[in-house]
Design a protein around this motif. Structure first.
Motif, PDB file in Angstrom:
ATOM      1  N   HIS A   7      53.548  34.103  54.153  1.00  0.00           N
ATOM      2  CA  HIS A   7      53.002  34.777  52.971  1.00  0.00           C
ATOM      3  C   HIS A   7      52.189  33.823  52.098  1.00  0.00           C
ATOM      4  N   GLU A   8      52.547  32.566  52.091  1.00  0.00           N
ATOM      5  CA  GLU A   8      51.762  31.593  51.327  1.00  0.00           C
ATOM      6  C   GLU A   8      50.322  31.533  51.854  1.00  0.00           C
ATOM      7  N   LYS A   9      50.167  31.561  53.167  1.00  0.00           N
ATOM      8  CA  LYS A   9      48.825  31.567  53.772  1.00  0.00           C
ATOM      9  C   LYS A   9      48.117  32.899  53.490  1.00  0.00           C
ATOM     10  N   THR A  10      48.887  33.966  53.548  1.00  0.00           N
ATOM     11  CA  THR A  10      48.318  35.295  53.320  1.00  0.00           C
ATOM     12  C   THR A  10      47.759  35.423  51.910  1.00  0.00           C
ATOM     13  N   ILE A  11      48.548  35.010  50.923  1.00  0.00           N
ATOM     14  CA  ILE A  11      48.104  35.125  49.529  1.00  0.00           C
ATOM     15  C   ILE A  11      46.853  34.293  49.293  1.00  0.00           C
ATOM     16  N   ALA A  12      46.765  33.143  49.926  1.00  0.00           N
ATOM     17  CA  ALA A  12      45.553  32.324  49.791  1.00  0.00           C
ATOM     18  C   ALA A  12      44.332  33.091  50.299  1.00  0.00           C
ATOM     19  N   ASN A  13      44.500  33.820  51.399  1.00  0.00           N
ATOM     20  CA  ASN A  13      43.394  34.628  51.928  1.00  0.00           C
ATOM     21  C   ASN A  13      43.035  35.775  50.993  1.00  0.00           C
ATOM     22  N   VAL A  14      44.050  36.442  50.443  1.00  0.00           N
ATOM     23  CA  VAL A  14      43.801  37.543  49.510  1.00  0.00           C
ATOM     24  C   VAL A  14      43.050  37.031  48.285  1.00  0.00           C
ATOM     25  N   HIS A  15      43.496  35.913  47.739  1.00  0.00           N
ATOM     26  CA  HIS A  15      42.832  35.355  46.564  1.00  0.00           C
ATOM     27  C   HIS A  15      41.401  34.947  46.876  1.00  0.00           C
ATOM     28  N   ARG A  16      41.192  34.415  48.064  1.00  0.00           N
ATOM     29  CA  ARG A  16      39.855  33.987  48.462  1.00  0.00           C
ATOM     30  C   ARG A  16      38.895  35.179  48.469  1.00  0.00           C
ATOM     31  N   GLN A  17      39.406  36.353  48.812  1.00  0.00           N
ATOM     32  CA  GLN A  17      38.576  37.546  48.845  1.00  0.00           C
ATOM     33  C   GLN A  17      38.480  38.258  47.498  1.00  0.00           C
ATOM     34  N   GLN A  18      39.531  38.269  46.710  1.00  0.00           N
ATOM     35  CA  GLN A  18      39.593  39.199  45.583  1.00  0.00           C
ATOM     36  C   GLN A  18      39.592  38.577  44.192  1.00  0.00           C
ATOM     37  N   LEU A  19      39.861  37.290  44.070  1.00  0.00           N
ATOM     38  CA  LEU A  19      40.054  36.696  42.745  1.00  0.00           C
ATOM     39  C   LEU A  19      38.730  36.528  41.998  1.00  0.00           C
ATOM     40  N   VAL A  20      38.721  36.943  40.727  1.00  0.00           N
ATOM     41  CA  VAL A  20      37.562  36.779  39.854  1.00  0.00           C
ATOM     42  C   VAL A  20      38.047  36.170  38.542  1.00  0.00           C
ATOM     43  N   GLU A  21      37.493  35.034  38.154  1.00  0.00           N
ATOM     44  CA  GLU A  21      37.913  34.385  36.912  1.00  0.00           C
ATOM     45  C   GLU A  21      37.325  35.115  35.716  1.00  0.00           C
ATOM     46  N   VAL A  22      38.184  35.412  34.719  1.00  0.00           N
ATOM     47  CA  VAL A  22      37.779  36.115  33.510  1.00  0.00           C
ATOM     48  C   VAL A  22      38.319  35.358  32.304  1.00  0.00           C
ATOM     49  N   GLN A  23      37.481  35.188  31.298  1.00  0.00           N
ATOM     50  CA  GLN A  23      37.900  34.459  30.101  1.00  0.00           C
ATOM     51  C   GLN A  23      38.372  35.423  29.024  1.00  0.00           C
ATOM     52  N   GLY A  24      39.671  35.421  28.746  1.00  0.00           N
ATOM     53  CA  GLY A  24      40.211  36.157  27.617  1.00  0.00           C
ATOM     54  C   GLY A  24      40.365  37.650  27.830  1.00  0.00           C
ATOM     55  N   GLN A  25      41.012  38.281  26.856  1.00  0.00           N
ATOM     56  CA  GLN A  25      41.318  39.703  26.903  1.00  0.00           C
ATOM     57  C   GLN A  25      40.332  40.495  26.054  1.00  0.00           C
ATOM     58  N   SER A  26      40.340  41.819  26.245  1.00  0.00           N
ATOM     59  CA  SER A  26      39.498  42.722  25.467  1.00  0.00           C
ATOM     60  C   SER A  26      40.356  43.693  24.681  1.00  0.00           C
ATOM     61  N   ASP A  27      39.701  44.391  23.744  1.00  0.00           N
ATOM     62  CA  ASP A  27      40.393  45.441  22.992  1.00  0.00           C
ATOM     63  C   ASP A  27      40.575  46.697  23.831  1.00  0.00           C
ATOM     64  N   VAL A  28      39.598  46.944  24.716  1.00  0.00           N
ATOM     65  CA  VAL A  28      39.602  48.172  25.519  1.00  0.00           C
ATOM     66  C   VAL A  28      39.367  47.807  26.979  1.00  0.00           C
ATOM     67  N   LEU A  29      40.148  48.397  27.862  1.00  0.00           N
ATOM     68  CA  LEU A  29      39.961  48.255  29.302  1.00  0.00           C
ATOM     69  C   LEU A  29      39.576  49.615  29.871  1.00  0.00           C
ATOM     70  N   VAL A  30      38.474  49.649  30.613  1.00  0.00           N
ATOM     71  CA  VAL A  30      37.980  50.883  31.223  1.00  0.00           C
ATOM     72  C   VAL A  30      38.128  50.773  32.738  1.00  0.00           C
ATOM     73  N   MET A  31      38.656  51.830  33.372  1.00  0.00           N
ATOM     74  CA  MET A  31      38.842  51.846  34.818  1.00  0.00           C
ATOM     75  C   MET A  31      38.539  53.236  35.360  1.00  0.00           C
ATOM     76  N   GLY A  32      37.891  53.285  36.498  1.00  0.00           N
ATOM     77  CA  GLY A  32      37.699  54.540  37.209  1.00  0.00           C
ATOM     78  C   GLY A  32      38.756  54.668  38.289  1.00  0.00           C
ATOM     79  N   VAL A  33      39.399  55.817  38.380  1.00  0.00           N
ATOM     80  CA  VAL A  33      40.431  56.051  39.395  1.00  0.00           C
ATOM     81  C   VAL A  33      39.801  56.817  40.549  1.00  0.00           C
ATOM     82  N   PRO A  34      39.709  56.224  41.737  1.00  0.00           N
ATOM     83  CA  PRO A  34      39.052  56.882  42.868  1.00  0.00           C
ATOM     84  C   PRO A  34      39.926  57.969  43.487  1.00  0.00           C
ATOM     85  N   TYR A  35      39.443  58.511  44.588  1.00  0.00           N
ATOM     86  CA  TYR A  35      40.071  59.671  45.215  1.00  0.00           C
ATOM     87  C   TYR A  35      41.352  59.346  45.965  1.00  0.00           C
ATOM     88  N   LEU A  36      41.580  58.059  46.267  1.00  0.00           N
ATOM     89  CA  LEU A  36      42.636  57.719  47.215  1.00  0.00           C
ATOM     90  C   LEU A  36      43.572  56.657  46.673  1.00  0.00           C
TER      91      LEU A  36
END
Length: 526
Positions: A326-355
């Motif tokens: 799992h340690e190797k797996t998580i490294a692969n997941v992070h390599r594909q999906q991780l995005v660095e973001v600085q700080g929080q916001s007052d509002v978070l907007v998300m679209g919920v897809p069909y699935l």
């Protein structure tokens, strides 16, 4: 080289941005200064899948090679993730099929003839024969299913369960008897997001309600600050304790796979691209799809989306001891999906897809939409949530009060009876969970039909407990007003209306972050 994810600040040159909303999407013009978080582009796929599988099985992590673990006369059980993964479903052949075939070939060469295959569906609905065949492939299906050697786990069959023991915190570890009494259990996983895999596979996928209740509860969910970080998630802490206890009683050979972000096939590739980079062809595809969806009847629109099969590429496969893998797996997941973001916001907007994981070939009912938005997507972070404590969440989805009677019978009663009295996860758990979990009719439908377990809607509501505890306001854009009110939230017609509605919480000029997914991303919030 694929490009990493990044954060765009909306200015007067930014075109409208795609926002998913159930079985459709819209183009939204966000206020100036809004942060839009884009997922990384798809990583290159492993060039030779067969060779990667053999490398993993013959050179595993912290374990003997698989052939060395196989011998004549042994009991071998192969368990695998059910249809809740991946999302959308993948084009054939399924990676689980290719791995299972490789394992079975090695088992045959070693003279192993006592082999059974189990779908690790826990309290999810039973897979149909066609769904099992789609995962394991025609050849494996023909060899095992007619003989009753390929089947769904039954979490309500006392004869098919065994109590392995208690963790040091008194948690019951009760799993599938065949798996627990095997000489070797091979678990085949698809790690679509960082929440999956590790000790969340065997102790959860092959468990009973008696075990699951220890971590699938409102208190644990509120304290699981990001399901995507198993080091901080109390749900995972419990599963890890259970998994380590199991490892003392049972030989487990874990096989985990990771996929890239190539989730939309033609003609939907424009959904994978950044809007200002759309070619003329992409723009034409987008307009054609939007026009088609606008005039299509509901049944056809549903079929169009649920028939999609993603052309994923395999980014890694590792096998061996669960935690080392799992340690190797998580490294692969992070390599594909991780995005660095600085700080929080007052509002978070998300679209919920069909699935989501629990409406494959089914309906995204209001409870599942809440689970996707406030459960999975809200928790797609590492470090801290994208929205500040006491802030607001704005979600896009129709939230139609429609339910699949075959798959979600207890959801109907949960919506009509339970949510009518309270939306507080702790109150709901204390008053109603046991009634639904032990209801004979729900258990009968779970065991003999294709219904999710009676307690399943409770778990989906608990997934949202952390978000509901963290934010002060939740508004659904485009949601059915009566259904949204039943959920305890508010509905708006437009983003401008939603921002006006939450202004009492976040002020008239709030900072806004829009999470642009799918494809999947994990916001690494600093």
């Amino acid at each position: 080289m694929s490009r990493p994810g990044f954060v765009l600040e909306v200015d007067d040159r930014t075109p409208p941005v795609i926002v998913h909303e159930g079985e459709g999407f819209r183009l939204e013009q966000f206020p100036l200064g809004t942060r839009v978080i884009y997922p990384p582009e798809a990583l290159p796929a492993v060039p030779d899948v067969g060779a990667a599988i053999m490398q993993a099985l013959l050179h595993p992590e912290d374990s003997e090679p698989l052939p060395a673990l196989l011998r004549p006369g042994m009991r071998l059980t192969i368990a695998f993730d059910d249809i809740s993964l991946p999302l959308p479903p993948m084009r054939k052949p399924d990676i689980r099929q290719r791995i299972i075939e490789a394992v079975l070939t090695m088992a045959a060469e070693a003279g192993v003839d006592d082999v059974e295959l189990i779908s690790a569906n826990a309290l999810h609905r039973r897979l149909t024969a066609a769904e099992l065949k789609s995962i394991v492939g025609e050849r494996v299906f023909r060899s095992f299913y007619p003989q009753g050697l390929l089947y769904n786990h039954d979490a309500e069959d006392p004869a098919a369960l065994t109590h392995v023991g208690l963790t040091d915190q008194g948690e019951d570890v009760e799993i599938n008897r065949r798996a627990a009494e095997s000489d070797l259990l091979v678990y085949v996983n698809i790690n679509l997001v960082a929440m999956d895999g590790g000790h969340k596979s065997v102790p959860v996928g092959l468990a009973s309600y008696k075990s699951l209740r220890h971590h699938h509860n409102s208190k644990t969910m509120v304290r699981s600050h990001s399901f995507m970080d198993h080091t901080k998630s109390h749900l995972h802490h419990s599963a890890w304790r259970m998994g380590r206890l199991l490892a003392d009683h049972l030989k487990i050979f874990t096989i985990e796979t990771t996929l890239n972000n190539n989730v939309f096939p033609s003609p939907y590739e424009f959904l994978l691209k950044r809007e200002w980079e759309w070619s003329v062809k992409d723009q034409a595809s987008m307009l054609a799809v939007r026009r088609g969806l606008a005039v299509a009847p509901d049944r056809l629109r549903h079929k169009v989306f649920h028939d999609l099969r993603a052309p994923y590429g395999l980014t890694g496969v590792h096998a061996g001891e669960t935690e080392a893998v799992h340690e190797k797996t998580i490294a692969n997941v992070h390599r594909q999906q991780l995005v660095e973001v600085q700080g929080q916001s007052d509002v978070l907007v998300m679209g919920v897809p069909y699935l989501g994981p629990y409406n494959v070939d089914s309906t995204m009912n209001p409870i599942l939409a809440t689970c996707m938005g406030l459960g999975y997507f809200f928790n797609s972070y590492r470090g801290q949530p994208l929205v500040r404590r006491g802030g607001a969440v704005i979600l896009y989805h129709p939230v139609k009060p429609e339910f699949n009677q075959l798959h979600h019978p207890s959801y109907v009663d949960f919506y009509e009876e339970v949510l009518a009295e309270s939306t507080d996860p702790a109150v709901i758990e204390a008053k109603y969970e046991q009634q639904y979990a032990t209801d004979p009719w729900y258990i009968h439908l779970y065991r003999t039909s294709h219904a999710y377990h009676g307690v399943h809607p409770f778990y989906m509501w608990y997934w949202a407990a952390h978000a509901m505890d963290h934010v002060q306001d939740v508004v659904w854009v485009g949601g059915d007003r009566q259904a949204v009110r039943r959920l305890g939230f508010r509905a708006a017609s437009t983003l401008a209306d939603a921002l006006e509605m939450v202004s009492g919480t976040v002020g008239g000029s709030p900072s806004i972050t829009y999470m642009h997914n799918p494809p999947h991303l994990i916001a690494d919030v600093r």
